[in-house]
Every structure is written in structure tokens, then in C-alpha cells.
Design a protein around this motif. Structure first.
Motif, PDB file in Angstrom:
ATOM      1  N   MET A  65       0.831  -1.194   0.000  1.00  0.00           N
ATOM      2  CA  MET A  65       0.000   0.000   0.000  1.00  0.00           C
ATOM      3  C   MET A  65       0.875   1.258   0.000  1.00  0.00           C
ATOM      4  N   PHE A  66       2.040   1.195   0.636  1.00  0.00           N
ATOM      5  CA  PHE A  66       2.971   2.310   0.689  1.00  0.00           C
ATOM      6  C   PHE A  66       3.982   2.274  -0.457  1.00  0.00           C
ATOM      7  N   THR A  67       4.488   1.095  -0.781  1.00  0.00           N
ATOM      8  CA  THR A  67       5.573   1.016  -1.748  1.00  0.00           C
ATOM      9  C   THR A  67       5.120   1.096  -3.208  1.00  0.00           C
ATOM     10  N   THR A  68       3.968   0.550  -3.528  1.00  0.00           N
ATOM     11  CA  THR A  68       3.513   0.536  -4.918  1.00  0.00           C
ATOM     12  C   THR A  68       3.360   1.938  -5.502  1.00  0.00           C
ATOM     13  N   PRO A  69       2.740   2.889  -4.796  1.00  0.00           N
ATOM     14  CA  PRO A  69       2.644   4.232  -5.376  1.00  0.00           C
ATOM     15  C   PRO A  69       4.008   4.880  -5.607  1.00  0.00           C
ATOM     16  N   LEU A 130      10.033   0.624   2.789  1.00  0.00           N
ATOM     17  CA  LEU A 130       9.772   1.882   2.109  1.00  0.00           C
ATOM     18  C   LEU A 130      11.084   2.596   1.804  1.00  0.00           C
ATOM     19  N   GLY A 131      12.022   2.557   2.722  1.00  0.00           N
ATOM     20  CA  GLY A 131      13.346   3.137   2.464  1.00  0.00           C
ATOM     21  C   GLY A 131      14.020   2.467   1.273  1.00  0.00           C
ATOM     22  N   ASP A 132      13.956   1.139   1.209  1.00  0.00           N
ATOM     23  CA  ASP A 132      14.518   0.412   0.065  1.00  0.00           C
ATOM     24  C   ASP A 132      13.852   0.849  -1.240  1.00  0.00           C
ATOM     25  N   THR A 133      12.548   1.007  -1.201  1.00  0.00           N
ATOM     26  CA  THR A 133      11.797   1.404  -2.393  1.00  0.00           C
ATOM     27  C   THR A 133      12.173   2.818  -2.824  1.00  0.00           C
ATOM     28  N   LEU A 134      12.314   3.707  -1.863  1.00  0.00           N
ATOM     29  CA  LEU A 134      12.723   5.076  -2.181  1.00  0.00           C
ATOM     30  C   LEU A 134      14.122   5.107  -2.789  1.00  0.00           C
ATOM     31  N   ARG A 135      15.051   4.337  -2.232  1.00  0.00           N
ATOM     32  CA  ARG A 135      16.407   4.275  -2.788  1.00  0.00           C
ATOM     33  C   ARG A 135      16.384   3.709  -4.205  1.00  0.00           C
ATOM     34  N   ALA A 136      15.572   2.682  -4.416  1.00  0.00           N
ATOM     35  CA  ALA A 136      15.454   2.093  -5.753  1.00  0.00           C
ATOM     36  C   ALA A 136      14.848   3.088  -6.739  1.00  0.00           C
ATOM     37  N   HIS A 137      14.105   4.037  -6.232  1.00  0.00           N
ATOM     38  CA  HIS A 137      13.478   5.056  -7.081  1.00  0.00           C
ATOM     39  C   HIS A 137      14.402   6.261  -7.291  1.00  0.00           C
ATOM     40  N   GLY A 138      15.616   6.180  -6.766  1.00  0.00           N
ATOM     41  CA  GLY A 138      16.608   7.223  -7.006  1.00  0.00           C
ATOM     42  C   GLY A 138      16.760   8.250  -5.906  1.00  0.00           C
ATOM     43  N   ILE A 139      16.147   8.024  -4.771  1.00  0.00           N
ATOM     44  CA  ILE A 139      16.306   8.954  -3.648  1.00  0.00           C
ATOM     45  C   ILE A 139      17.550   8.537  -2.874  1.00  0.00           C
ATOM     46  N   ASP A 140      18.500   9.450  -2.749  1.00  0.00           N
ATOM     47  CA  ASP A 140      19.762   9.158  -2.076  1.00  0.00           C
ATOM     48  C   ASP A 140      19.617   9.210  -0.560  1.00  0.00           C
TER      49      ASP A 140
END
Length: 190
Positions: A65-69, A130-140
Motif C-alpha cells: 500500500m505504501f511502496t507501490t505508489p 519503504l526506504g529500500d523502495t525510495l532508494r530504488a526510485h533514485g532517492i539518495d
């Protein structure tokens, strides 16, 4: 007893929650839950690995619910906007008809230290994923970790208010109120 009926999983959850509230979590057995739901213990274990799972089922869906968006956001979306997308998705997951269930569930969890610990573990796992997902999305780093922690904190605070008596505002309003407070903290001149 019925071997299988539509809605068995939901009936088991509803029955378990009612029994936990009436006689206490520790005093309620799987056999009692199954009997009250008019199924066998074997059927119970087809749906849930153990008694606590009745309260904690759906961890994968909860995290998604948090990571997909975030995963679906356009490249280059700023971290705060990704947090907002995740929280918007969470708000969709908690419509008014879930409030009573959520209040009852939380009352059971609050009464049993081992369940409280598991609930906190669920939120800690969410922060990591969620942190892993954000990093995978390019957030340093450290922004990805701060954004994940922030999203889960805002969610947790909004959820706690949403289930508090006599709160009647919708979940989205409570999330927006907390995001506004966060914005005021970071940018007091806005």
C-alpha cells in the motif's frame, strides 16, 4: 461444521476479534474461534498460521500500500511527493467502514505486550521496505531513510488519532493535518 464457505477468512477474523474483546486474547483458543465461526480448526489453519496472524494478516498488502505508489511514480518525483503518494494510498485503505474494526483490533493489541511488540515490528519493517523502495526510485541517503521514517511516523500518528474516541474525521484529513504540521515545522514562514 462447514468445510468451506465464502467469506470464511473474514468471518474468522471477525469472530476472533469479538472473542478477544469478550474474554481476552490469551484466554481465547483457536478451537474456540473455529467453533464460534462454525469451521474446523483445520480450516482456521488454512487461513492463518497461528492465532496472532488473525490480527496481523496482510502484511504484504499493507507494505505494498505504501511502496507501490512510490514504484509507480514518475522518475524524478521529489521525496516529499513520494511520501505524499504513499500516504494517499494509505488513506484510501482506511475508509470509514474500517474504523470500528481498527479500534477493536488496536484495543486487543494494546492489552497484550507481545502483540504491541509485533505491531511495532510491523511498522519497523515498513520503514525498511519503504526506504529500500525510495532508494530504488533514485532517492539518495540520508533523504531516503528520513522520508521513509517520516511517512511511517505521519501514518502512525494519523492512525492513532483516527481510532481514538470520539474522533470522526476521515483518515485523509488526519494525514493532511499531520503533513501540514510537518511542513510548518520545516518551513515555519509558509
Amino acid at each position: 461444521m462447514a468445510r468451506w464457505q465464502p467469506g470464511t477468512r473474514e468471518r474468522l477474523q471477525s469472530t476472533a476479534l469479538r472473542l478477544f474483546a469478550e474474554q481476552g486474547y490469551d484466554e481465547t483458543t483457536v478451537a474456540q474461534i473455529a467453533a464460534a465461526a462454525d469451521v474446523t480448526e483445520r480450516t482456521f489453519f488454512r487461513h492463518f498460521a497461528d492465532k496472532p496472524e488473525v490480527l496481523f494478516a496482510g502484511q504484504t498488502d499493507f507494505t505494498a500500500m505504501f511502496t507501490t505508489p512510490v514504484e509507480q511514480a514518475p522518475d524524478g518525483t521529489p521525496a516529499f511527493d513520494l511520501v505524499r503518494r504513499a500516504l494517499d494510498s494509505a488513506a484510501d485503505f482506511f475508509p470509514e467502514d474500517r474504523r470500528s474494526w481498527s479500534r477493536s483490533r488496536q484495543a486487543v493489541i494494546d492489552a497484550v505486550p507481545a502483540l504491541e511488540e509485533r505491531e511495532l515490528g510491523k511498522l519497523a519493517n515498513l520503514k525498511v521496505r519503504l526506504g529500500d523502495t525510495l532508494r530504488a526510485h533514485g532517492i539518495d541517503e540520508p533523504l531516503a531513510t528520513i522520508a521513509a521514517e517520516t511517512a511511517v511516523t505521519v501514518f502512525h500518528l494519523a492512525f492513532a488519532q483516527w481510532i481514538a474516541e470520539p474522533e470522526d474525521r476521515d483518515f485523509r484529513t488526519l494525514v493532511e493535518e499531520r503533513l501540514a504540521a510537518l511542513t510548518a515545522l520545516v518551513h515555519p514562514d509558509h
